[in-house]
Design an enzyme around this catalytic site. Structure first.
Site, mmCIF file in Angstrom:
data_model
loop_
_atom_site.group_PDB
_atom_site.id
_atom_site.type_symbol
_atom_site.label_atom_id
_atom_site.label_comp_id
_atom_site.label_asym_id
_atom_site.label_seq_id
_atom_site.Cartn_x
_atom_site.Cartn_y
_atom_site.Cartn_z
ATOM 1 N N SER A 50 28.662 1.328 -26.065
ATOM 2 C CA SER A 50 28.288 1.040 -27.455
ATOM 3 C C SER A 50 27.815 2.335 -28.105
ATOM 4 O O SER A 50 26.708 2.803 -27.850
ATOM 5 C CB SER A 50 27.169 -0.014 -27.495
ATOM 6 O OG SER A 50 26.788 -0.286 -28.835
ATOM 7 N N LYS A 94 36.269 -12.193 -12.843
ATOM 8 C CA LYS A 94 34.807 -12.119 -12.835
ATOM 9 C C LYS A 94 34.350 -12.758 -11.523
ATOM 10 O O LYS A 94 34.323 -13.985 -11.402
ATOM 11 C CB LYS A 94 34.230 -12.869 -14.038
ATOM 12 C CG LYS A 94 32.709 -12.790 -14.137
ATOM 13 C CD LYS A 94 32.240 -11.424 -14.596
ATOM 14 C CE LYS A 94 30.730 -11.394 -14.800
ATOM 15 N NZ LYS A 94 30.245 -10.105 -15.304
ATOM 16 N N GLY A 102 27.508 -2.944 -22.071
ATOM 17 C CA GLY A 102 28.790 -3.147 -22.730
ATOM 18 C C GLY A 102 29.969 -3.330 -21.797
ATOM 19 O O GLY A 102 31.119 -3.079 -22.198
#
Length: 253
Positions: A171, A37, A14
C-alpha cells in the site's frame, strides 16, 4: 513459475490485494490462474474469505481453501482452540501441485508472516514453499519500520534455501512521508531482491473493472506488469539542503 507463494512481513500489509493484483495481471496476459488460501482464520463458514476477495477483484480465477477457523489467530492456534484439524505443509504443497496441473499460475497466499505456524509441530508457509520448490513474493509496508521486518524475512528465506522473487509494497500512501520515499531505494538493498511493484493506497476499494484495468501498471514485468521501478524511484526524497550545498561546494572546488 507455475506456483508462486505470497507472504508478508506481517499482518495487514496488503497480501490479499497484492495477490489479486498479481492474478489480474496474469489474467490480462492470457494466463489461467488459481488462488490457494491454505488456512483462513477469523471468519464464519458463510463469510467471504481472502480467496473470494481475490476473485472479486481479479476476475475469473479458481479458488481453493483448505481450512477455515473461527477466531482471528495464527492458524495453528486457531485450529487448536477450535478443536479442529490443522493444515499441514505437505497438504498445502499437494493442493498447489494439483492446481498447477490445471492452471498456468497458482498463487498460494499465506496468513500473517512467513513463520506463522500451521500446526503444533511448527509447520509453516516456508515449509510448503520448500516442498513445492516455489519462489516467494514478499509483501511489505511502505513506511517506518519496514526495513527491519523485510530484511529479517529475506534472511530467513535464504537461510531456509528459498528463492525470494522480489518485494512488493502492499500500500503506497497517497502522500508518502520521508521514510516511505527513502524506502523505495532501501527495500531492494536490505532484501537483496528487486522491488517488483507498489500498489496504491485504497486499491482494494476500486471497482473490479477499474482494478483489473489498472493492476498491471502497479507491477513489474516479472509479474506480467508494466511498472517501472527506476521511474518510481525518481520520486524518492532529495538530499537535505545542507547536503546538497556541501556537495555543490565540493564539486566546485
Amino acid at each position: 513459475m507455475p506456483v508462486l507463494v505470497i507472504t508478508g512481513t506481517g499482518t495487514e500489509v496488503g497480501k490479499t490485494i497484492t495477490t489479486a493484483a498479481v492474478a489480474a495481471a496474469a489474467l490480462a496476459a492470457g494466463r489461467t490462474v488459481a488462488v490457494l488460501k491454505p488456512a483462513q482464520t477469523g471468519l464464519r463458514p458463510d463469510e467471504r474469505g481472502d480467496a473470494d476477495e481475490v476473485a472479486r477483484l481479479a476476475g475469473t480465477v479458481t479458488t481453493a481453501e483448505l481450512a477455515r477457523y473461527p477466531e482471528p489467530l495464527a492458524p495453528g492456534t486457531a485450529a487448536r482452540r477450535a478443536g479442529m484439524t490443522p493444515v499441514r505443509p505437505h497438504e498445502v504443497a499437494e493442493a498447489a501441485q494439483k492446481l498447477a496441473t490445471e492452471h498456468d499460475l497458482v498463487l498460494v497466499e499465506g496468513a500473517g508472516g512467513l513463520l506463522v505456524r500451521f500446526d503444533a509441530e511448527g509447520g509453516t508457509l516456508a515449509d510448503a514453499a520448500r516442498l513445492l520448490g516455489a519462489p516467494v513474493l514478499l509483501v511489505a509496508s511502505a513506511g517506518l519500520g519496514t526495513l527491519n521486518t523485510t530484511e529479517l524475512t529475506a534472511r530467513e528465506l535464504r537461510t531456509q534455501g528459498l528463492d525470494l522473487l522480489g518485494v512488493v509494497i502492499g500500500s503506497w500512501p497517497n502522500t508518502p512521508d520521508l521514510a516511505s520515499r527513502c524506502n523505495v531505494a532501501d527495500l531492494p538493498e536490505v532484501s537483496g531482491a528487486p522491488l517488483l511493484g507498489a500498489l496504491p493506497e485504497g486499491a482494494g476499494a476500486l471497482a473490479p473493472a477499474d482494478f483489473r484495468a489498472t493492476a498491471p501498471s502497479w507491477l513489474a514485468a516479472g509479474l506480467d506488469g508494466t511498472w517501472d521501478a527506476a521511474g518510481f524511484g525518481v520520486r524518492e526524497a532529495p538530499e537535505p539542503d545542507g547536503v546538497q550545498a556541501s556537495s555543490r561546494s565540493s564539486q566546485a572546488s
